[in-house]
Design an enzyme around this catalytic site. Structure first.
Site, PDB file in Angstrom:
ATOM      1  N   HIS A 187      38.045  45.017  78.883  1.00 36.21           N
ATOM      2  CA  HIS A 187      38.559  42.912  78.187  1.00 36.21           C
ATOM      3  C   HIS A 187      37.276  42.474  78.132  1.00 36.21           C
ATOM      4  O   HIS A 187      36.847  42.519  77.186  1.00 36.21           O
ATOM      5  CB  HIS A 187      39.503  42.686  78.495  1.00 36.21           C
ATOM      6  CG  HIS A 187      40.144  41.800  78.322  1.00 36.21           C
ATOM      7  ND1 HIS A 187      40.561  41.642  77.214  1.00 36.21           N
ATOM      8  CD2 HIS A 187      40.517  40.420  79.007  1.00 36.21           C
ATOM      9  CE1 HIS A 187      40.696  40.341  77.434  1.00 36.21           C
ATOM     10  NE2 HIS A 187      41.241  39.967  78.397  1.00 36.21           N
ATOM     11  N   SER A 215      38.239  35.653  77.370  1.00 36.81           N
ATOM     12  CA  SER A 215      39.387  36.091  77.338  1.00 36.81           C
ATOM     13  C   SER A 215      39.677  34.540  77.118  1.00 36.81           C
ATOM     14  O   SER A 215      39.534  33.969  75.893  1.00 36.81           O
ATOM     15  CB  SER A 215      39.741  36.446  78.495  1.00 36.81           C
ATOM     16  OG  SER A 215      41.972  36.742  78.692  1.00 36.81           O
ATOM     17  N   ASP A 243      40.502  46.558  73.169  1.00 35.95           N
ATOM     18  CA  ASP A 243      41.006  45.436  73.935  1.00 35.95           C
ATOM     19  C   ASP A 243      42.296  46.068  75.078  1.00 35.95           C
ATOM     20  O   ASP A 243      43.168  46.217  74.356  1.00 35.95           O
ATOM     21  CB  ASP A 243      40.959  44.259  73.979  1.00 35.95           C
ATOM     22  CG  ASP A 243      40.568  43.144  74.860  1.00 35.95           C
ATOM     23  OD1 ASP A 243      41.939  43.913  75.764  1.00 35.95           O
ATOM     24  OD2 ASP A 243      40.809  42.213  74.533  1.00 35.95           O
TER      25      ASP A 243
END
Length: 429
Positions: free
Chosen positions: A372, A209, A305
């Protein structure tokens, strides 16, 4: 910046060796209880539609607060010392290093950074003293076949700008916050080099991330710090954030990044070639960053995502009538019209990847899951039930690329074609 000093230290150590032989206005709980990430929403919790692994005491790794940070003035947002978790390599992997930068969104205002400074994403006072190493950091060869015996490091994230903030920005905001992301990066690199990374034979900088974005921003610098003959590559997991309009045609993510960049003077840490051509905040988007990165990069990114769907495509402000309320929390709840919009978002991702895909040394694993980050948990990295493309797990695919076994640029078919997906479900309390 103190990079020249760092390089001098590295050169001295090399000589000695030869001589002696995200986003943030609220908090979001993302996966399990191992970590959480700031985003633009305030989702109270989440669950997954598969059983999740639990940590055992024998795979917990202790926290180290940086010994180099204080002298460099490298502090978390609240002024506490940054830290990392280090597990020494062994056997044939003792000369190799893998670093993983944790995620956690960004803060774009003094108020949101101040709120963040009272959590583990802005202060080491709240760091766990021990964390489990799973997925790409696991020491279990059945879960992590190619990197289990390497020196493994998890870098904690506490600055709110993907380790790119600059101290010069502190005075203009008249706060007691410390904007030292770039200095944190430099201090921790110096410390790891002193622990033996200066002699690395193989090295891999990875991140999830906002940590994946940090890995991309600092990828070439990471390579420059290591021996010229070392094999050095980078991996970005769930970090290819798009500069896309939301469903109401507003530039939510673009505006947010603009505020992040100007709040902490991030432009100074971004690529100079990009900054010379366009508005600085545009240069924080991976599509622009990868154009100038020389080191080989691998992208692990879901085409659907959930973080980007919830914060870039359909942020709460873009859904006033709550028509996306169920869909944005569970892709299985989306109707046909919404799925069409999500397919359009996937197309935007693939368009943004075209130039990246043309570079022969780069690699990709773009699956069609509602998830994610996927490299830090063994259940998604490498297990009997892990997501697969062409019958290969993410771990197998990344390893084939890293060790030059084959060129790897895998793009999954559109949702819902892949039955191996590990899909998040935020509708279950």
């Amino acid at each position: 910046m103190a990079i020249p000093r760092l390089r001098s230290a590295i050169q001295w150590r090399r000589w000695a060796k030869s001589d002696c032989a995200i986003a943030a206005v609220g908090f979001a709980f993302i996966m399990l209880v191992l970590s959480f990430y700031l985003d633009f929403t305030s989702d109270p919790g989440s669950s997954v539609d598969r059983a999740s692994p639990t940590a055992s005491p024998d795979n917990l790794v202790k926290l180290t607060l940086s010994s180099k940070a204080k002298e460099r003035g490298a502090f978390c947002l609240d002024g506490s010392l940054p830290g990392y978790h280090f597990q020494k390599g062994f056997g044939s992997g003792s000369g190799n290093w893998i670093l993983h930068i944790e995620g956690g969104g960004w803060c774009n205002t003094a108020a949101s950074c101040n709120s963040r400074a009272m959590t583990k994403l802005g202060s080491s006072k709240y760091f766990e003293r021990e964390v489990p190493f799973g997925g790409i950091l696991s020491s279990d060869p059945s879960q992590n076949p190619d990197f289990f015996d390497w020196n493994r490091v998890k870098i904690r994230y506490c600055d709110g700008t993907s380790f790119a903030g600059q101290p010069e920005a502190e005075s203009k905001n008249q706060t007691r916050l410390f904007f030292r992301g770039q200095l944190i990066w430099e201090a921790i690199m110096e410390e790891l080099i002193s622990l033996g990374m200066w002699g690395a034979k193989q090295a891999f900088l990875t991140g999830c991330s906002a940590g994946g974005l940090a890995a991309l921003i600092h990828c070439d610098n990471f390579k420059d710090l290591l021996p010229k003959d070392a094999s050095v590559k980078c991996l970005v997991d769930g970090g290819f954030f798009l500069d896309e309009l939301d469903v109401l045609k507003n530039p939510t993510m673009g505006s947010f990044y603009h505020d992040v960049v100007y709040l902490q003077s991030v432009a100074k840490s971004l690529d100079k070639n990009c900054i010379a051509k366009m508005e600085p905040s545009k240069c924080m988007f991976p599509k622009e960053i990868v154009k100038n990165v020389k080191t080989p990069v691998f992208l692990v990114n879901p085409a659907y995502d959930f973080w980007q769907i919830q914060n870039v495509l359909v942020p709460p402000i873009a859904d006033p009538d709550q028509s996306w309320a169920r869909c944005r929390l569970n892709i299985k709840e989306c109707d046909a019209a919404q799925i069409k919009v999500l397919h359009g978002f996937r197309s935007s991702l693939l368009d943004a990847l075209k130039e990246f895909q043309q570079k022969k040394d780069n690699g990709m694993f773009i699956n069609s899951c509602f998830v994610h980050c996927q490299t830090w948990m063994s259940v998604t990295w490498h297990s009997p039930t892990s997501p697969r493309i062409n019958n290969k797990t993410i771990a197998e695919t990344v390893s084939d690329w890293y060790f030059d076994r084959e060129a790897v640029k895998l793009i999954d078919c559109p949702y819902p074609c892949n039955p191996t997906c590990y899909n998040m479900d935020f509708t279950v309390s």
